[in-house]
Write a protein that holds these residues in place. Sequence first.
Motif, PDB file in Angstrom:
ATOM      1  N   LEU A 267       0.855  -1.186   0.000  1.00  0.00           N
ATOM      2  CA  LEU A 267       0.000   0.000   0.000  1.00  0.00           C
ATOM      3  C   LEU A 267       0.892   1.238   0.000  1.00  0.00           C
TER       4      LEU A 267
ATOM      5  N   TRP B  75      -3.777  -7.503   4.257  1.00  0.00           N
ATOM      6  CA  TRP B  75      -3.768  -6.876   2.930  1.00  0.00           C
ATOM      7  C   TRP B  75      -3.375  -7.948   1.928  1.00  0.00           C
TER       8      TRP B  75
ATOM      9  N   SER C 148      -7.244   4.189  -7.195  1.00  0.00           N
ATOM     10  CA  SER C 148      -6.631   5.021  -6.154  1.00  0.00           C
ATOM     11  C   SER C 148      -7.560   5.218  -4.959  1.00  0.00           C
ATOM     12  N   TRP C 149      -8.588   4.357  -4.838  1.00  0.00           N
ATOM     13  CA  TRP C 149      -9.553   4.433  -3.740  1.00  0.00           C
ATOM     14  C   TRP C 149      -9.644   3.109  -3.005  1.00  0.00           C
ATOM     15  N   VAL C 150     -10.009   3.198  -1.732  1.00  0.00           N
ATOM     16  CA  VAL C 150     -10.435   2.029  -0.955  1.00  0.00           C
ATOM     17  C   VAL C 150     -11.821   2.359  -0.451  1.00  0.00           C
TER      18      VAL C 150
ATOM     19  N   THR D  71      -5.889  -6.640  -2.815  1.00  0.00           N
ATOM     20  CA  THR D  71      -7.198  -6.092  -3.177  1.00  0.00           C
ATOM     21  C   THR D  71      -7.997  -5.709  -1.946  1.00  0.00           C
TER      22      THR D  71
ATOM     23  N   LEU E 103      -6.273   7.250  -1.787  1.00  0.00           N
ATOM     24  CA  LEU E 103      -4.886   6.910  -1.513  1.00  0.00           C
ATOM     25  C   LEU E 103      -3.945   7.952  -2.099  1.00  0.00           C
TER      26      LEU E 103
ATOM     27  N   TRP F 237      -3.730   9.432   3.614  1.00  0.00           N
ATOM     28  CA  TRP F 237      -4.985   8.964   3.029  1.00  0.00           C
ATOM     29  C   TRP F 237      -6.082   9.930   3.455  1.00  0.00           C
TER      30      TRP F 237
ATOM     31  N   ARG G 167     -12.038  -2.702   0.032  1.00  0.00           N
ATOM     32  CA  ARG G 167     -11.516  -3.228  -1.228  1.00  0.00           C
ATOM     33  C   ARG G 167     -10.892  -2.076  -1.999  1.00  0.00           C
ATOM     34  N   LYS G 168      -9.686  -2.286  -2.494  1.00  0.00           N
ATOM     35  CA  LYS G 168      -8.988  -1.267  -3.278  1.00  0.00           C
ATOM     36  C   LYS G 168      -9.534  -1.278  -4.699  1.00  0.00           C
ATOM     37  N   ASN G 169      -9.812  -0.093  -5.191  1.00  0.00           N
ATOM     38  CA  ASN G 169     -10.308   0.073  -6.551  1.00  0.00           C
ATOM     39  C   ASN G 169      -9.573   1.277  -7.144  1.00  0.00           C
TER      40      ASN G 169
END
Length: 127
Positions: free
Chosen positions: A21, A66, A96-98, A69, A119, A26, A92-94
């Motif tokens: 990460l 972690w 540049s976002w969680v 994803t 992020l 953040w 869930r990471k998508n």
Amino acid sequence: MKWAGWFLLSSVLAVAQPAPLPAGSWSVTENSGSVVHGSWSFVPASSSFEARWFNGSAARLRLESWDGTRLRITRLDTSGPTAGLRTVYEGRKNGSWVEGQVTWYWPGGARQGVWTARLPEEAPESP
């Protein structure tokens, strides 16, 4: 021949490690009917965050898992207006976002909501 199997297994495990990460700040939003914004500073070496929210709360958070994803983060507030609060963030990471679910626990109750985090941009790798 056992060593060949172990070598193959350890090579596969080494390849399967998720990208780390990104370190840095953040920008976080939590919502359970009312919205609270904050800033978490991730320190990869300790798998922890120093976090502050705009409502005056502050806490240290711990990255529990972690997999590249999905992540799980825990929080314990030891002082300030939310002292005693325990929190679990799952997301869930998508890109540049969680985004995901958050559950706040305090003596006598619990509440669920949603959270998102923007992020920090990852530094490009050196050639």
